[in-house]
Design a protein around this motif. Structure first.
Motif, mmCIF file in Angstrom:
data_model
loop_
_atom_site.group_PDB
_atom_site.id
_atom_site.type_symbol
_atom_site.label_atom_id
_atom_site.label_comp_id
_atom_site.label_asym_id
_atom_site.label_seq_id
_atom_site.Cartn_x
_atom_site.Cartn_y
_atom_site.Cartn_z
ATOM 1 N N SER A 106 0.821 -1.370 0.011
ATOM 2 C CA SER A 106 0.079 0.063 -0.180
ATOM 3 C C SER A 106 0.806 1.332 -0.069
ATOM 4 O O SER A 106 0.291 2.222 -0.147
ATOM 5 C CB SER A 106 -0.942 -0.092 1.179
ATOM 6 O OG SER A 106 -0.044 -0.006 2.338
ATOM 7 N N CYS A 173 -14.009 -4.832 1.342
ATOM 8 C CA CYS A 173 -12.847 -4.209 0.470
ATOM 9 C C CYS A 173 -13.177 -3.477 -0.795
ATOM 10 O O CYS A 173 -12.362 -2.773 -1.444
ATOM 11 C CB CYS A 173 -11.662 -5.213 0.365
ATOM 12 S SG CYS A 173 -11.018 -6.070 1.994
ATOM 13 N N ASP A 176 -10.558 -3.682 -3.467
ATOM 14 C CA ASP A 176 -9.447 -3.176 -3.204
ATOM 15 C C ASP A 176 -8.371 -4.119 -2.596
ATOM 16 O O ASP A 176 -8.253 -4.413 -1.527
ATOM 17 C CB ASP A 176 -9.444 -1.774 -2.447
ATOM 18 C CG ASP A 176 -7.982 -1.088 -2.248
ATOM 19 O OD1 ASP A 176 -7.029 -1.734 -2.651
ATOM 20 O OD2 ASP A 176 -8.043 0.119 -1.920
#
Length: 521
Positions: A106, A173, A176
């Motif tokens: 991320s 999510c 994602d």
């Protein structure tokens, strides 16, 4: 509460933990993110994923740790002992592994060197042997007369957990992968921490186990059928978010239902104990076997890992698992890339990951249940089912190599069933041939065959042949991209079936002795 201290609650808690720890089977969800965010080519991505597999199958430490802290009986007064402590050590590794993978993928931290990412992956995988050793060995101790069924249920939920986690991915999510990695680091950790105190061993054999194990089996089949319907509906007509939330809520209720079986089983056993109308024995009639004199029965009970390694049976089982588990694991690790090469949509790719979990569950559960039934009724040695599973796996690889319409779905069905069945059969065979005292160490020593095979097939076969035909941007489209790799894995699966057939021949008299002793008891 009195019911909290029963093997049925231990089984229920174990099933719940297994339902959320199969994150390694969902590698396909975040593999593309990992590849792009870290600028990996296909071979590098496969190398990183192999370290996850090495961690997930290098369970020698977990086996030794279980022997040291959990082989005493429950309720012996020592706080720092018992299966829960093994689970807790696994939980710490889970947090470290998935926490750092999330931060790297991320962008919270700079992309680490490949070696460091491999270490993160190793921790993310190495937690699984600690969870599985605690749960599987405890299940065999608690239900030793029907160890195949008990292990099939537990390992089945592990296989099913991939599909459960994918449902959580869709709902929480919203597609994602970075958020999914964060979810993996947090949600299962809290749940495991809550459930682990209830996983305890009760070394008694009480008649009537089979009825309630069948009840747990029925619930398991209902759960897997429901998940399959949900996946098909998502794939064919789609689901709005509100319907996904409702379907997941119903799934949670189904997962909670084994507690009802636990309550009924406890109440019946309590009534029987009060009436004193049945015997309670300390050891399994299948596992507590005398040392055989027959030269064809090449094993003694309760070997340690060094003694087991010195036997031919150990290496026959190890080599068969390299061919089977290794090629199966390589398939799931690359299934998303295979689908992308065939131009599958994102929804179809995610459904392949989910359906793999369904097939893996059915293989684990079915192999455990059916091998128990045929062992008890017909005296069939369990290695016979290893041979059958490897033949099925070879057929699956051939189907996937064909590149025909729907071949990836059909091929992954066959390979998933076979791969799952091997993970249910191998631990039970280990406990029967080598004994239960050091089972955790021995079966994970054999389990090293899985990452060894996965490395050979993923990096040296799939990665090599893919990169050979891929373009400069590491992309390839068409059935030719993976055809050679699947043909090679099919041939190796056939070789594995021949090796396991030799094990079958060597253990026929041994299993006949086990069954005969059970009848005499």
């Amino acid at each position: 509460m009195e019911i909290a201290n029963t093997k049925w609650v231990a089984a229920t808690a174990s099933m719940w933990i297994e339902s959320f720890i199969g994150a390694s089977y969902t590698f396909g969800i975040y593999s593309s993110l990992l590849k792009s965010s870290q600028s990996y080519d296909q071979s590098t991505l496969n190398t990183v994923s192999v370290y996850k597999d090495i961690g997930a199958n290098a369970g020698i430490l977990s086996g030794l740790f279980y022997t040291a802290v959990a082989n005493g009986r429950s309720g012996n007064g020592r706080f720092f002992s018992g299966p829960w402590l093994v689970i807790f050590v696994g939980l710490l590794q889970w947090l470290v592994g998935y926490g750092f993978i999330w931060m790297a993928a991320s962008g919270v931290i700079e992309p680490p060197p490949v070696a460091v990412m491999c270490l993160f992956m190793f921790f993310a995988g190495h937690c699984q042997p600690f969870f599985n050793t605690a749960i599987v060995v405890t299940a065999i101790r608690n239900f030793s007369d029907y160890g195949g069924t008990a292990v099939g249920i537990m390992k089945g939920y592990l296989g099913l957990s991939g599909a459960i986690l994918v449902q959580m991915y869709h709902i929480f999510c919203e597609g994602d992968p970075a958020n999914y990695l964060l979810l993996l680091a947090v949600v299962p950790s809290i749940f495991i921490l809550t459930m682990m105190p209830f996983v305890r061993a009760y070394d008694t054999v009480i008649p009537g186990h089979k009825k309630y194990l069948n009840g747990l089996s029925s619930i398991s089949l209902i759960v897997v059928t429901y998940l399959m319907v949900v996946i098909l509906v998502e794939n064919v007509i789609g689901m709005p978010r509100s319907m996904k939330i409702c379907s997941f809520t119903l799934l949670v209720l189904l997962l909670a239902s084994p507690l009802l079986v636990a309550v009924r089983a406890h109440n019946e056993e309590k009534e029987r104990l009060l009436s004193l109308d049945f015997p309670v024995t300390e050891r399994s009639t299948l596992l507590d076997t005398p040392k055989p004199n027959d030269v064809d029965v090449v094993t003694t009970n309760d070997m340690n890992v060094l003694e087991a390694i010195c036997t031919i049976n150990f290496w026959l089982l190890f080599l068969a698992m390299i061919c089977g588990m290794g090629s199966g694991l390589a398939t799931i690790n690359n299934i998303r890339q295979v689908g992308e090469s065939l131009r599958y949509s994102t929804v179809q790719l995610n459904s392949l990951v989910s359906l793999w979990s369904i097939w893996s569950f059915l293989g684990r559960f079915g192999a455990g249940y059916i091998s128990d039934a045929y062992l008890h009724s017909h005296g069939w040695p369990r290695p016979a089912f290893i041979t059958i599973s490897l033949v099925i796996m070879a057929l699956g690889h051939i189907v996937m190599a064909s590149g025909l319409l729907g071949s990836l779905y059909i091929g992954s069905l066959l390979v998933g069933l076979a791969y799952g069945s091997q993970w249910a059969l191998m631990p039970t065979i280990t406990s029967e041939i080598f004994g239960i005292l050091h089972m955790g160490t021995i079966f994970y020593t054999i389990g090293i065959a899985s990452p060894v095979g996965s490395y050979i097939f993923s990096v040296k076969v799939i990665g090599y042949f893919f990169d050979k035909v891929a373009s400069e941007d590491h992309s390839c489209y068409g059935s030719h991209c993976f055809r050679t790799s699947f043909v090679i894995m099919a041939v190796m699966s056939v070789l594995g079936s021949l090796i396991s057939f030799v094990l079958f021949l060597r253990t026929k008299k041994f299993y006949a002795t086990l069954v005969a002793k059970r009848i005499l008891k």
